[in-house]
Design a protein around this motif. Structure first.
Motif, mmCIF file in Angstrom:
data_model
loop_
_atom_site.group_PDB
_atom_site.id
_atom_site.type_symbol
_atom_site.label_atom_id
_atom_site.label_comp_id
_atom_site.label_asym_id
_atom_site.label_seq_id
_atom_site.Cartn_x
_atom_site.Cartn_y
_atom_site.Cartn_z
ATOM 1 N N GLN A 128 2.239 0.682 9.185
ATOM 2 C CA GLN A 128 2.625 -0.237 10.266
ATOM 3 C C GLN A 128 3.350 -1.474 9.743
ATOM 4 N N TYR A 129 2.974 -1.953 8.567
ATOM 5 C CA TYR A 129 3.682 -3.102 8.015
ATOM 6 C C TYR A 129 5.109 -2.726 7.636
ATOM 7 N N LEU A 134 -3.754 -0.760 7.840
ATOM 8 C CA LEU A 134 -2.382 -1.103 8.218
ATOM 9 C C LEU A 134 -1.451 -1.039 7.012
ATOM 10 N N ASN A 153 -7.110 -6.098 6.802
ATOM 11 C CA ASN A 153 -6.109 -5.062 7.040
ATOM 12 C C ASN A 153 -6.591 -3.675 6.631
ATOM 13 N N GLY A 184 -0.698 -4.326 14.277
ATOM 14 C CA GLY A 184 -1.965 -3.694 14.624
ATOM 15 C C GLY A 184 -2.435 -4.095 16.012
ATOM 16 N N THR A 233 1.143 -10.461 9.952
ATOM 17 C CA THR A 233 -0.302 -10.609 9.808
ATOM 18 C C THR A 233 -1.029 -9.725 10.806
ATOM 19 N N ASP A 234 -2.313 -9.464 10.505
ATOM 20 C CA ASP A 234 -3.120 -8.644 11.417
ATOM 21 C C ASP A 234 -3.871 -9.498 12.435
#
Length: 546
Positions: free
Chosen positions: A187-188, A177, A168, A326, A296-297
Motif C-alpha cells: 500500500q505504501y 502496509l 504499520n 490503510g 503515515t498509517d
C-alpha cells in the motif's frame, strides 16, 4: 496527470471587495424586537433563475446596520458577464430560523465599476418604503494565481517522509502496509507512486530527499540501536536525495530490508527540520516553496508539538501534505489539516492554512479525484503565503537549472535533516574549521569534499545524529516564535532528546562513506521479487554497481 491549469475566463483571478450598510430599514421584527438584518447576493442564470453566491452575517436588532467587508471572486458574482443582473436581498432573521423579507434591489457589475450606482432603494411588494442599501466601499483586485508564480520562477521542492513505526506491521507480515510482496506493490508503494506522480510535475529539478521515521536504520554503513525520527532512506546520512519517481520507488523498496520498525510516531522532527529549510530559503531571498509529503498509517504521539510547529511555520514558504495509508482512524490527521484554523498551545492562531490531509484509500481507484484532492489546497496555500509576505509573481521566464544559486551559508545553518538536504541540493559540504569535517586522508573512493570525514569534535560530539537544542533554532535566521517551538520541544522528539548519543554502529569518525559504499549486504537492489526479470510493476532495475 491533472494539472492546476484553469480556464482563461474573465474574472477567474479577479476579486471584488465590498462593504454595505443599511439606512432606515423596514422593521419586520414584530412587537417585541427590531429587525435583525442580513444580506444575500445572487446572480441570474441564463434560464432566468437565481443562484445564491454570498450571504453576510446577521446584525442583531439594528435598522441602520453596517455589515463587515467581504470579498468574492468576480467570476462567481457574474460568471464572466459584467452586465449580468445581480440581486441583493435584505432579510430579517427570526428566532425560529426563518427569515422575513425587508426588500431587494438589482444591479450589474458594470454599474458598480462605472460608479453609476452606490445607493439602492429596497423594493418590497407590501411596503412602499423598505429602506435603502448603501455600497460604502468597493474595490476590484487582480490577484495572482499559482501558475503565475510558477511561470515567474517560483521553484517547488518536494521532500518525502515515510512512516516506519511498528503500527504499520512488520515487512514479512502479509497484513502489513509495508509487506514485501514479490507479486504486487504494497500500500505504501501504491500511494507513493500515485501521489509523487502528481507532485513531481511541479518539482523544479525532480530531485527528492527521501526520509523514514519511527524506526532503527540497519543499513550496511548506517546502523544504530536508537530509534530515529528522521533518517535518510538511501542508507547514506549525508545524501538522502534521489532522482525522480523511479529513484524514490527504488529507494523505498531497498529500504524495506534495512529498517527495524519501532516507535513512537513523531511528526515534530520532520516539521522542525522542514521549517528550518524553508526559513533558510526565505531569509536568503531564494524563491523556493517546499512541500513536505508525509505518508503515515494515522497514529501520532506528539500532536500538540506538531500543531505548535505548524502554527509557527505558517509564515514560511512551506506546505505539508499528509497521505493516510490503510484503514486506521485518521481523526488526528483531520485536526492537523486545520481548515478552520490551528491554534498553538499559547492560543495563537496560524496566519494561514499550510497542511492538507488526504485519505489515500478513499481515492486510490480514481486517479482524477486523487489528483484533485492532493492539489486541492496547495495552489491557494502558496498564493496565500505570497500574499502574506507581499510578493507578486515575476514575469514569465524559462528556468535554467545551472542558474539556481543557494545561499552560501546554507549548510552551516542546518543540522541532520537540514544539513542532509543542503548537501543533497548540491551545496558545498561544511568543511573545517569547526571539526565538522576533519583532515586529509579520507576513505578511498570518497569525493574530494568528503575526504576529511566527520570528526567527533564537531557540533555532534557523541556522533551523528545527535544535535544540541541550539541546532534546532537561531542558526537559520528563523522567526523567534519558530525558534521557541524548536527549543521547547527538541528534548521530547526522540528518547533522551536525540542529543549527544553514542556513535552509530557502522559509522566511523573518518567519514560517512566507507570504502566502496554503497556496496555491502542487502544493497543489491529490490527485495525478493523486485529484481531483474521479476520486476513487473515498473520499478527500475537496481543501479549498476549496487
Amino acid at each position: 496527470i491533472v494539472r492546476v491549469e484553469k480556464a482563461a475566463l474573465a474574472g477567474q483571478n479577479e476579486f471584488i471587495k465590498m462593504r454595505w450598510k443599511g439606512l432606515q430599514l423596514l422593521d419586520v421584527g414584530g412587537w417585541f424586537s427590531k429587525s435583525s438584518p442580513f444580506l444575500t447576493f445572487s446572480r441570474r442564470r441564463s434560464d432566468g433563475t437565481w443562484l445564491k453566491v454570498h450571504t453576510t452575517e446577521t446584525i442583531k436588532e439594528n435598522l441602520n446596520p453596517i455589515w463587515a467587508p467581504f470579498e468574492q471572486r468576480t467570476f462567481r458574482l457574474c460568471a464572466g458577464d459584467p452586465n449580468r443582473p445581480i440581486k441583493v436581498e435584505c432579510f430579517s432573521h427570526k428566532s425560529s430560523d426563518t427569515a422575513a423579507l425587508i426588500g431587494e434591489a438589482e444591479f450589474t457589475l458594470n454599474s458598480l465599476v462605472q460608479g453609476r450606482m452606490r445607493e439602492f432603494p429596497l423594493q418590497n411588494p407590501k411596503h412602499k418604503h423598505a429602506g435603502r442599501l448603501i455600497l460604502d466601499s468597493f474595490d476590484i483586485e487582480q490577484r495572482p494565481e499559482f501558475l503565475d508564480f510558477i511561470r515567474g520562477g517560483t521553484q517547488i521542492n518536494v521532500i518525502c517522509a515515510i512512516d516506519f513505526t511498528a503500527s504499520n506491521g512488520t515487512q514479512m507480515n502479509p497484513a502489513s502496509l509495508h509487506y514485501i510482496n514479490p507479486h504486487q506493490p504494497n500500500q505504501y508503494q501504491t500511494a507513493l507512486h500515485r501521489v509523487l506522480e502528481i507532485l513531481l510535475e511541479y518539482d523544479y529539478d525532480k530531485k527528492v530527499p527521501v526520509f523514514g521515521f519511527g524506526a532503527r536504520p540497519r543499513f550496511p554503513n548506517f546502523n544504530t540501536n536508537e530509534t530515529l525520527h528522521c533518517f535518510s532512506l538511501t542508507g547514506d546520512p549525508g545524501n538522502p536525495e534521489v532522482h525522480g519517481l523511479d529513484g524514490v520507488m527504488h529507494t523505498y523498496a531497498n529500504s524495506l530490508r534495512h529498517v527495524e520498525m519501532n516507535g513512537p510516531t513523531l511528526f515534530g522532527p520532520l516539521l522542525s527540520e522542514s521549517s528550518k529549510l524553508a526559513s533558510m530559503f526565505k531569509q536568503s531571498g531564494q524563491d523556493v516553496y517546499t512541500i513536505l509529503l508525509i505518508l503515515t498509517d494515522g497514529e501520532i504521539h506528539d500532536m500538540q508539538q506538531s500543531i505548535d510547529l505548524l502554527v509557527a511555520a505558517s509564515t514560511l514558504p512551506l506546505s505539508v501534505i499528509i497521505i493516510g495509508v490503510g484503514q486506521a482512524d485518521f481523526s488526528k490527521m483531520e485536526i492537523l489539516d486545520g481548515d478552520n484554523g490551528l491554534f498553538d498551545s499559547m492560543g495563537r492562531k496560524g496566519q494561514r492554512d499550510l497542511c492538507q490531509f488526504v485519505p489515500f484509500n478513499k481515492y486510490m481507484h480514481n486517479t482524477m479525484l486523487l489528483s484533485q484532492e492532493v492539489l486541492a489546497e496547495l495552489p491557494d496555500q502558496l498564493v496565500e503565503y505570497k500574499r502574506l509576505v507581499g510578493q507578486r509573481p515575476n514575469p514569465p521566464k524559462t528556468l535554467n537549472l545551472n542558474d539556481i544559486i543557494l545561499p552560501p551559508d546554507f549548510g552551516k545553518a542546518t543540522m541532520n535533516f537540514g544539513q542532509n538536504l543542503a548537501q543533497a541540493f548540491g551545496l558545498p559540504k561544511v568543511l573545517n574549521p569547526g571539526g565538522q569535517q576533519g583532515g586529509p586522508g579520507g576513505p578511498p573512493g570518497a569525493s574530494p569534499e568528503n575526504q576529511g570525514g566527520f570528526q567527533p569534535q564537531g557540533p555532534s560530539p557523541g556522533g551523528y545524529p545527535g544535535p544540541s537544542p541550539s541546532s534546532f533554532a537561531g542558526q537559520a535566521g528563523m522567526p523567534q516564535n519558530v525558534q521557541n517551538v524548536f527549543q521547547h520541544h527538541v528534548g521530547g522528539f526522540i528518547p533522551g532528546g536525540n542529543q549527544q548519543g553514542p556513535p552509530i554502529q557502522g559509522m566511523s569518525p573518518q567519514g560517512y562513506q566507507q570504502p566502496g559504499y554503497p556496496q555491502g549486504p542487502g544493497y543489491s537492489g529490490y527485495p525478493p521479487g523486485f529484481q531483474g526479470g521479476q520486476n513487473q510493476y515498473g520499478y527500475p532495475p537496481p543501479p549498476s554497481g549496487r
